[in-house]
Design a protein around this motif. Sequence first.
Motif, mmCIF file in Angstrom:
data_model
loop_
_atom_site.group_PDB
_atom_site.id
_atom_site.type_symbol
_atom_site.label_atom_id
_atom_site.label_comp_id
_atom_site.label_asym_id
_atom_site.label_seq_id
_atom_site.Cartn_x
_atom_site.Cartn_y
_atom_site.Cartn_z
ATOM 1 N N VAL A 79 0.861 -0.977 -0.153
ATOM 2 C CA VAL A 79 -0.072 -0.118 0.040
ATOM 3 C C VAL A 79 0.961 1.210 -0.050
ATOM 4 O O VAL A 79 0.767 2.367 -0.790
ATOM 5 C CB VAL A 79 -1.013 -0.029 1.247
ATOM 6 C CG1 VAL A 79 -1.850 1.259 1.339
ATOM 7 C CG2 VAL A 79 -1.841 -1.110 0.992
ATOM 8 N N TRP A 136 -1.899 6.791 2.610
ATOM 9 C CA TRP A 136 -2.573 5.549 2.751
ATOM 10 C C TRP A 136 -3.795 5.441 1.645
ATOM 11 O O TRP A 136 -3.968 4.627 0.998
ATOM 12 C CB TRP A 136 -2.997 5.338 4.047
ATOM 13 C CG TRP A 136 -3.632 3.999 4.522
ATOM 14 C CD1 TRP A 136 -4.782 3.625 4.246
ATOM 15 C CD2 TRP A 136 -2.629 2.872 4.584
ATOM 16 N NE1 TRP A 136 -4.756 2.444 4.627
ATOM 17 C CE2 TRP A 136 -3.489 1.711 4.851
ATOM 18 C CE3 TRP A 136 -1.347 2.583 4.809
ATOM 19 C CZ2 TRP A 136 -3.117 0.418 5.203
ATOM 20 C CZ3 TRP A 136 -0.677 1.313 5.037
ATOM 21 C CH2 TRP A 136 -1.907 0.178 5.241
ATOM 22 N N MET A 144 -4.418 2.852 -1.315
ATOM 23 C CA MET A 144 -5.549 1.968 -1.309
ATOM 24 C C MET A 144 -6.143 1.919 -2.779
ATOM 25 O O MET A 144 -6.629 1.127 -3.333
ATOM 26 C CB MET A 144 -6.407 2.368 -0.130
ATOM 27 C CG MET A 144 -5.807 2.134 1.097
ATOM 28 S SD MET A 144 -5.431 0.139 1.350
ATOM 29 C CE MET A 144 -7.117 -0.352 2.055
ATOM 30 N N MET A 145 -6.168 3.563 -3.224
ATOM 31 C CA MET A 145 -6.765 3.841 -4.463
ATOM 32 C C MET A 145 -6.140 3.148 -5.596
ATOM 33 O O MET A 145 -6.744 2.442 -6.571
ATOM 34 C CB MET A 145 -6.942 5.176 -4.589
ATOM 35 C CG MET A 145 -8.213 5.948 -3.763
ATOM 36 S SD MET A 145 -8.446 7.609 -4.016
ATOM 37 C CE MET A 145 -9.142 7.464 -5.524
ATOM 38 N N ASN A 159 -4.175 0.570 -5.740
ATOM 39 C CA ASN A 159 -4.410 -0.911 -5.654
ATOM 40 C C ASN A 159 -5.772 -1.485 -5.680
ATOM 41 O O ASN A 159 -5.889 -2.777 -6.204
ATOM 42 C CB ASN A 159 -3.745 -1.477 -4.180
ATOM 43 C CG ASN A 159 -2.207 -1.256 -3.985
ATOM 44 O OD1 ASN A 159 -1.801 -0.931 -5.153
ATOM 45 N ND2 ASN A 159 -1.879 -1.706 -2.938
ATOM 46 N N GLU A 160 -6.739 -0.569 -5.662
ATOM 47 C CA GLU A 160 -8.102 -1.236 -5.846
ATOM 48 C C GLU A 160 -8.561 -1.701 -7.317
ATOM 49 O O GLU A 160 -8.253 -0.944 -8.282
ATOM 50 C CB GLU A 160 -9.090 -0.105 -5.294
ATOM 51 C CG GLU A 160 -10.750 -0.603 -5.319
ATOM 52 C CD GLU A 160 -11.186 -0.238 -4.042
ATOM 53 O OE1 GLU A 160 -10.746 0.354 -3.357
ATOM 54 O OE2 GLU A 160 -12.467 -0.612 -3.816
ATOM 55 N N LEU A 161 -8.951 -2.928 -7.334
ATOM 56 C CA LEU A 161 -9.228 -3.287 -8.654
ATOM 57 C C LEU A 161 -10.688 -3.732 -8.991
ATOM 58 O O LEU A 161 -11.409 -3.919 -7.849
ATOM 59 C CB LEU A 161 -8.468 -4.843 -8.816
ATOM 60 C CG LEU A 161 -6.803 -4.685 -8.659
ATOM 61 C CD1 LEU A 161 -6.432 -6.164 -8.788
ATOM 62 C CD2 LEU A 161 -6.407 -4.135 -9.901
ATOM 63 N N THR A 162 -11.111 -3.510 -10.099
ATOM 64 C CA THR A 162 -12.615 -4.104 -10.524
ATOM 65 C C THR A 162 -12.486 -5.630 -10.521
ATOM 66 O O THR A 162 -11.645 -5.953 -10.628
ATOM 67 C CB THR A 162 -12.831 -3.429 -11.940
ATOM 68 O OG1 THR A 162 -11.810 -3.877 -12.580
ATOM 69 C CG2 THR A 162 -12.906 -1.961 -11.828
ATOM 70 N N PRO A 222 -7.473 -1.929 -12.885
ATOM 71 C CA PRO A 222 -7.487 -0.675 -11.909
ATOM 72 C C PRO A 222 -8.826 -0.069 -11.865
ATOM 73 O O PRO A 222 -9.388 0.315 -12.675
ATOM 74 C CB PRO A 222 -6.303 0.287 -12.193
ATOM 75 C CG PRO A 222 -5.559 -0.356 -12.883
ATOM 76 C CD PRO A 222 -6.285 -1.527 -13.634
ATOM 77 N N LYS A 223 -9.394 0.164 -10.495
ATOM 78 C CA LYS A 223 -10.714 0.813 -10.558
ATOM 79 C C LYS A 223 -10.622 2.306 -10.506
ATOM 80 O O LYS A 223 -11.440 2.803 -11.242
ATOM 81 C CB LYS A 223 -11.161 0.602 -9.046
ATOM 82 C CG LYS A 223 -12.581 1.063 -8.666
ATOM 83 C CD LYS A 223 -13.189 0.382 -7.539
ATOM 84 C CE LYS A 223 -14.402 0.931 -7.243
ATOM 85 N NZ LYS A 223 -14.874 0.685 -5.617
ATOM 86 N N TYR A 224 -9.419 2.973 -10.266
ATOM 87 C CA TYR A 224 -9.518 4.266 -10.271
ATOM 88 C C TYR A 224 -8.336 4.773 -11.374
ATOM 89 O O TYR A 224 -7.296 4.076 -11.419
ATOM 90 C CB TYR A 224 -9.064 4.987 -9.069
ATOM 91 C CG TYR A 224 -10.065 4.833 -7.728
ATOM 92 C CD1 TYR A 224 -11.249 5.466 -7.958
ATOM 93 C CD2 TYR A 224 -9.777 3.797 -6.858
ATOM 94 C CE1 TYR A 224 -12.257 5.255 -6.853
ATOM 95 C CE2 TYR A 224 -10.704 3.488 -5.754
ATOM 96 C CZ TYR A 224 -11.995 4.259 -5.840
ATOM 97 O OH TYR A 224 -12.722 4.008 -4.827
ATOM 98 N N VAL A 265 -6.890 9.488 -8.615
ATOM 99 C CA VAL A 265 -5.938 9.347 -7.554
ATOM 100 C C VAL A 265 -5.384 10.675 -7.196
ATOM 101 O O VAL A 265 -5.380 11.141 -6.075
ATOM 102 C CB VAL A 265 -4.770 8.352 -7.813
ATOM 103 C CG1 VAL A 265 -4.088 8.141 -6.326
ATOM 104 C CG2 VAL A 265 -5.635 6.969 -8.204
#
Lengths: 500, 233
Positions: free
Chosen positions: A351, A419, A423-424, A426-429, A434-436, A441
């Motif tokens: 992270v 942090w 987290m953003m 690393n976040e995956l759909t 990547p989600k974002y 970000v």
Amino acid sequence: MSPLLSFFSSIDPKARPGIPVKVQLSEIDESMRTPSILFLSAAVCWLVIGSFFALVASIKLHSPDFLANVEWLTFGRARSAHLNAMAFGWANNAIFAVSLWIMARLCKTAVRHGGLLIIAGIFWNIGVTIGVIGILTGGLTSVEWLEMPPQVAPILAFSYILIGVWGVIAFRFRQLGHVYVSQWYILAALFWFPWLYIIAQTMIFIEPARGTVQAITNWWFAHNVLGLWFTPVGLGAIYYFLPKVLGRPIYSYYLSVLGFWSLALFYNWAGVHHLIGGPIPVWLISAGIVASVMMVIPVIVTAINHHFTAVGNARATWASPTLRFIVFGAMSYTLASLFGSGMALRDVNVVTHFTQFTVGHAHHGVYAFFTMVMYGSIYFMMPRMLNREWPSAALIKTHFWCCAIGIGIMLVGLHVGGWIQGMMMNELTPDGNPKYTFLEVVHALVPWLFSRSVSGVLLTIGHIAFFVHFFWMLAGPKISRYREGPTLLLDSIRGEGKAG
Amino acid sequence: MADNPHHSDKHRPAPSDHLSEIDRAAYGDDSIHRIHQQLGREKEEPTEGFSQIPIVLLFLFGALVFWGGIYIANHSAEFRYDIYDPDWKPGFGGDQTAAAWDPIKKGDRLFKNNCAACHQAEGQGVPGVFPPLAGSPYVVGSEDRLVKILLRGLSGPIDVLGTEYNGNMPSYGENGLGWDDRDIHAITTYVRQAFGNEAPPITEETVARVRGEIASKSTAWSADELLSAHPLE
């Protein structure tokens, strides 16, 4: 006498007939006066210059249009100029002044050829100036912590050797048998730094190592500058000033020994944790992670030792400018180091890596610990060397509160913001993308980066207060305040004979 | 003391009292007085106590060292230089590079970082400027033609699926971004099989052959040049 024999006779612990300790100290202070003042003046100037670059770099991160047309101050250059002005200008000059002075005092050895020290100090600062100008004009390298054009390395290395050798000479001709813990740290650091610097210059620029070994060398150097140069000098200063000002012995010699040797053993391995996830053999990274976690040992040991030395003296600590800064630094050392051990764990690092969290952590160590300790040390040294008092308690308080609140805001902003950033990123759909987007970000980070600029303004105000105070004391008319006693921060304690 | 004469004579203490010791220091009355104002208030030089180390630390540090040993044992990949996976265990095999190579995966990453800005994430292009890749005969048609476009770039007007485009595509060959045969193989194979395209992959050998054939050319292609060598199917 053969060199070997004279060496052994010099470490002979038998007590020598001597003059009263405090007379010796005053003579040592006198002999260190000119070189120390030179180093400290340079350090304080670099501190203000570095703050300016820091502000420019910080503002650019949330307002990219700021000074966008000034080629010398593009983000990459301003940021690197900030790092190098602070690390090689402020920190090293402060270290030279503080560590050599503590070393000379503890060894009861006056400097005998201070002129050489002054010349070397001038050349060191010429080297740093050329280096920072080189960075601003685009001559910077792409190696973090070594951005100065490699051509200045020989100037810095030779000046360093001419400066650092005085600490070794003082130790070689020391009096009294017992070697105090501050001397271990400072002596070790005086050898560690040139080793780090010369090896890194050689393996990255002069005779470049191939492939990822360069990256490993880079982070070995960059992390060890903090751990084996700033940290031991900072700890050496705490170990000197804490018992000195309070007039109490250090809690435990055994803890000092354990803390020193575990630092020497583990720190050197830790830098590789900057390469977690990178293409280097995985055992090397795992070893770095374990060593980073093992750093808990020296940190806990040192924290206990300092805590039990200072405990019960809260009022004296708060009244003394030296201790107020030093205790702030000592507490930050514990906290920053424990954070650092945690960040080395793979699950956390995934992270925090490549985020502002790391930037926050770097300032936690270098500023909240090291720089605050150096401030405290300077507040103690200057009255002894100049035989006059700090002119204004208000300016000291301004300095302290701006720095303490400023660094506090920065640490919260960068740790929390970093942090969230991690987290953003690393976040995956559900389908693994990547989600974002990158820009999302960046937008989420803006308020946190803005808070960092606010903290930068506060810190700069503190630095300017310190700058003004320092040169006021230095250049101002000789004040007769020395008869009134030290400048303390609590009125009720003034005049009770506490040391500043 | 022969090598340390500094204090020896100047400060040799008088046999009698404390005051005369100070008198022999290298200061006049005035400076002694001034300095003592400073130093008189200073506490003695620091010393160390000898308190025992709290026993609880022994357990804490023992636990840390134990954890460190376990961690190294589990995540050191037998200290092999060629293993990068922290969870590697003996028997996993060592040749990770061969096992992990997937042109589609690599091509996907190359596309996102290099191509998607113009040709768009779904390969649909931008009308008038950047031609689509989805269904384009330049993508799913002649292998040589596609590789040539990658290796030298393309500039000027081009007709794709009945629409006119006029833009510039950079070169990914020696005169541009300098990708190797493997990356060209990955990106071409990817775009021929993504966005609903269903053309066969282009091998590294094909890329290497085409690269050799056009070694003397140093500028971007025009659509006419390409079509005269490789007419649309």
